[in-house]
Enzyme design. Structure first.
Site, PDB file in Angstrom:
ATOM      1  N   ASP A  50      56.949 -95.660 -42.062  1.00 25.77           N
ATOM      2  CA  ASP A  50      55.542 -96.078 -42.049  1.00 25.77           C
ATOM      3  C   ASP A  50      54.995 -96.190 -43.456  1.00 25.77           C
ATOM      4  OD1 ASP A  50      54.657 -96.117 -39.079  1.00 25.77           O
ATOM      5  OD2 ASP A  50      56.024 -94.443 -39.322  1.00 25.77           O
ATOM      6  N   ARG A  64      43.973 -96.518 -38.534  1.00 28.46           N
ATOM      7  CA  ARG A  64      45.124 -95.611 -38.631  1.00 28.46           C
ATOM      8  C   ARG A  64      45.418 -95.395 -40.119  1.00 28.46           C
ATOM      9  NH1 ARG A  64      49.936 -96.339 -34.658  1.00 28.46           N
ATOM     10  NH2 ARG A  64      50.000 -94.108 -35.081  1.00 28.46           N
ATOM     11  N   ARG A 113      51.323-101.239 -32.018  1.00 29.71           N
ATOM     12  CA  ARG A 113      51.678-100.126 -32.881  1.00 29.71           C
ATOM     13  C   ARG A 113      52.962-100.477 -33.628  1.00 29.71           C
ATOM     14  NH1 ARG A 113      55.863 -99.549 -31.132  1.00 29.71           N
ATOM     15  NH2 ARG A 113      56.413 -98.171 -32.829  1.00 29.71           N
ATOM     16  N   GLY A 114      53.296 -99.656 -34.620  1.00 25.03           N
ATOM     17  CA  GLY A 114      54.453 -99.946 -35.464  1.00 25.03           C
ATOM     18  C   GLY A 114      53.973-100.571 -36.761  1.00 25.03           C
ATOM     19  N   ASN A 166      57.511 -91.084 -41.625  1.00 20.95           N
ATOM     20  CA  ASN A 166      57.906 -91.796 -40.400  1.00 20.95           C
ATOM     21  C   ASN A 166      57.511 -90.926 -39.206  1.00 20.95           C
ATOM     22  OD1 ASN A 166      59.159 -94.206 -39.315  1.00 20.95           O
ATOM     23  ND2 ASN A 166      60.755 -92.861 -38.532  1.00 20.95           N
ATOM     24  N   LYS A 167      57.734 -91.456 -38.026  1.00 25.39           N
ATOM     25  CA  LYS A 167      57.315 -90.771 -36.793  1.00 25.39           C
ATOM     26  C   LYS A 167      57.760 -89.309 -36.781  1.00 25.39           C
ATOM     27  CE  LYS A 167      55.307 -92.088 -34.185  1.00 25.39           C
ATOM     28  NZ  LYS A 167      53.841 -91.892 -34.171  1.00 25.39           N
TER      29      LYS A 167
HETATM   30  O1  MRU Z   1      52.619 -94.234 -34.260  1.00 21.45           O
HETATM   31  P1  MRU Z   1      53.426 -95.476 -34.184  1.00 21.45           P
HETATM   32  O2  MRU Z   1      54.180 -95.674 -32.921  1.00 21.45           O
HETATM   33  O3  MRU Z   1      52.640 -96.692 -34.612  1.00 21.45           O
HETATM   34  O4  MRU Z   1      54.520 -95.178 -35.271  1.00 21.45           O
HETATM   35  C1  MRU Z   1      54.999 -96.080 -36.130  1.00 21.45           C
HETATM   36  C2  MRU Z   1      56.376 -96.323 -35.865  1.00 21.45           C
HETATM   37  O5  MRU Z   1      56.667 -97.288 -35.200  1.00 21.45           O
HETATM   38  C3  MRU Z   1      57.442 -95.424 -36.311  1.00 21.45           C
HETATM   39  O6  MRU Z   1      57.098 -94.384 -37.095  1.00 21.45           O
HETATM   40  C4  MRU Z   1      58.548 -96.248 -36.831  1.00 21.45           C
HETATM   41  O7  MRU Z   1      59.711 -95.523 -36.855  1.00 21.45           O
HETATM   42  C5  MRU Z   1      58.229 -96.791 -38.205  1.00 21.45           C
HETATM   43  S1  MRU Z   1      58.654 -98.410 -38.434  1.00 21.45           S
HETATM   44  C6  MRU Z   1      57.704 -99.350 -37.460  1.00 21.45           C
END
Ligand code: MRU
Length: 351
Positions: free
Chosen positions: A236, A91, A51-52, A246-247
């Site tokens: 993201d 995703r 992930r990320g 972002n998250k």
């Molecule tokens: O849902 P995830 O864990 O894949 O989320 C993505 C992220 O890692 C975060 O939103 C992060 O802050 C963005 S940068 C990799």
């Protein structure tokens, strides 16, 4: 990034296999897994074994190349396009996934058989190498903002695990720390999946960076107490006008930072920028499984892995939120620091 003294990259194409770090097992155990088919690679992205943004971009690229390696000469293009379709459906939010897939498809275009396969593999490796190099450079540019004694807050995991190496938000922290700058990091727990508590905290511990984990709801009080000098997160997807997906929870942290006059930087490679997405309202926000909120998981004091229920009620589980560009102080990219607006996005992409 080193784990117990051994350098690792998060994503590696190895012949017909994609070699990944098994992220859900962290921080309890460090292990690598290998996917042998495109369906297994897609499943690793969907279930967040990997992930990320940068890491799933490199995995998507590797998955398309994996399809080329597994296909017979006459089937290379059909296999790659089918793989691209499957991988792109895993995703919806992170731009890097689509960037990685498209780069590999484009590299093989107009070539046949073995040449197409070799071009696909080379492109997947280039996506991973460029991700690692961009993040290293983000670290150098961002480290200039960090001064001795600073207390930095971050949300989710935008470290080495979320990219191929170094990370985005954590890269400046790693760079400055290795240069002897004394820092402390507030790590937001990041419910529901706990990427902060499980992953960011583990990474910082591996690197020896002083840090404390706080519940998500505690960040505003630390800001009000004057204990946060800088907020830095990853992204993201960044839209053409500078809005940042972002998250989930980033938006709240950004509002609090603005209220308290704390600078908020978003660190990202330009592969996260989406010039074709006009604004934050156009970014698809992934809605994840209710079970991520209804349960939590980890090891008990005897080391036994358990999943335990936290609520019996129906839930909503949006995985990301959008922070308006006006709340962001600047973008730290591999080309330097840019304003968080349409001009900054265009200028960073033009480099
Ligand atoms: O849902 P995830 O864990 O894949 O989320 C993505 C992220 O890692 C975060 O939103 C992060 O802050 C963005 S940068 C990799």
């Amino acid at each position: 990034m080193n784990v117990d003294g051994v350098h690792h990259r998060t994503v590696r194409l190895d012949g017909a296999c994609v070699d990944l770090i098994d992220q859900p097992r962290l921080p309890h155990a460090f292990a690598r897994v290998r996917t042998k088919t495109v369906l297994e690679t897609a499943d690793a992205i969907r279930t967040m074994v990997v992930r990320g943004a940068g890491a799933i971009g490199a995995t998507g690229a590797a998955g398309v190349a994996q399809a080329a390696v597994l296909a017979g000469d006459s089937q290379v293009h059909a296999a790659m396009h089918e793989a691209a379709r499957i991988l792109a459906a895993t995703r919806p939010t992170a731009q890097n996934l689509f960037y990685g897939i498209d780069r590999v498809l484009a590299a093989a275009e107009g070539l046949e058989g073995r040449q197409a396969r070799d071009a696909a593999v080379a492109a997947a490796e280039a996506v991973a190498d460029e991700d690692a190099d961009s993040c290293r450079r983000i670290g150098e540019h961002g480290a200039a903002l960090l001064k001795d004694g600073m207390r930095i807050a971050t949300h989710c995991n935008a470290g080495w695990l979320a990219f191929v190496d170094w990370g985005s938000a954590l890269a400046p922290i790693y760079r400055a720390h290795r240069d002897g700058v004394k820092l402390e990091v507030w790590v937001d727990e990041t419910r529901p999946r706990g990427q902060g508590a499980r992953l960011t905290a583990w990474e910082l511990a591996q690197e020896g960076v002083p840090h404390r984990v706080i519940a998500d709801g505690a960040l505003a009080s630390r800001m009000a107490a004057g204990e946060v000098d800088l907020l830095i997160t990853g992204a993201d997807r960044v839209a053409a006008n500078g809005d940042v997906a972002n998250k989930i929870g980033t938006y709240g942290a950004a509002v609090c930072a603005k209220h308290h006059g704390i600078p908020f930087y978003v660190a990202l490679p330009t592969s996260t920028m989406a010039p074709g997405t006009p604004d934050g309202a156009s970014i698809p926000i992934e809605q994840r499984d209710a079970e991520e909120v209804q349960y939590t998981w980890g090891t008990d004091d005897d080391g036994v892995f358990r999943r335990v229920r936290t609520t019996y009620s129906p839930v909503a589980n949006p995985a990301f939120d959008v922070t308006p560009a006006s709340l962001v102080t600047g973008f730290i990219t591999q080309h330097g620091i840019f304003g968080a607006d349409a001009t900054g996005v265009a200028a960073s992409l033009a480099r």
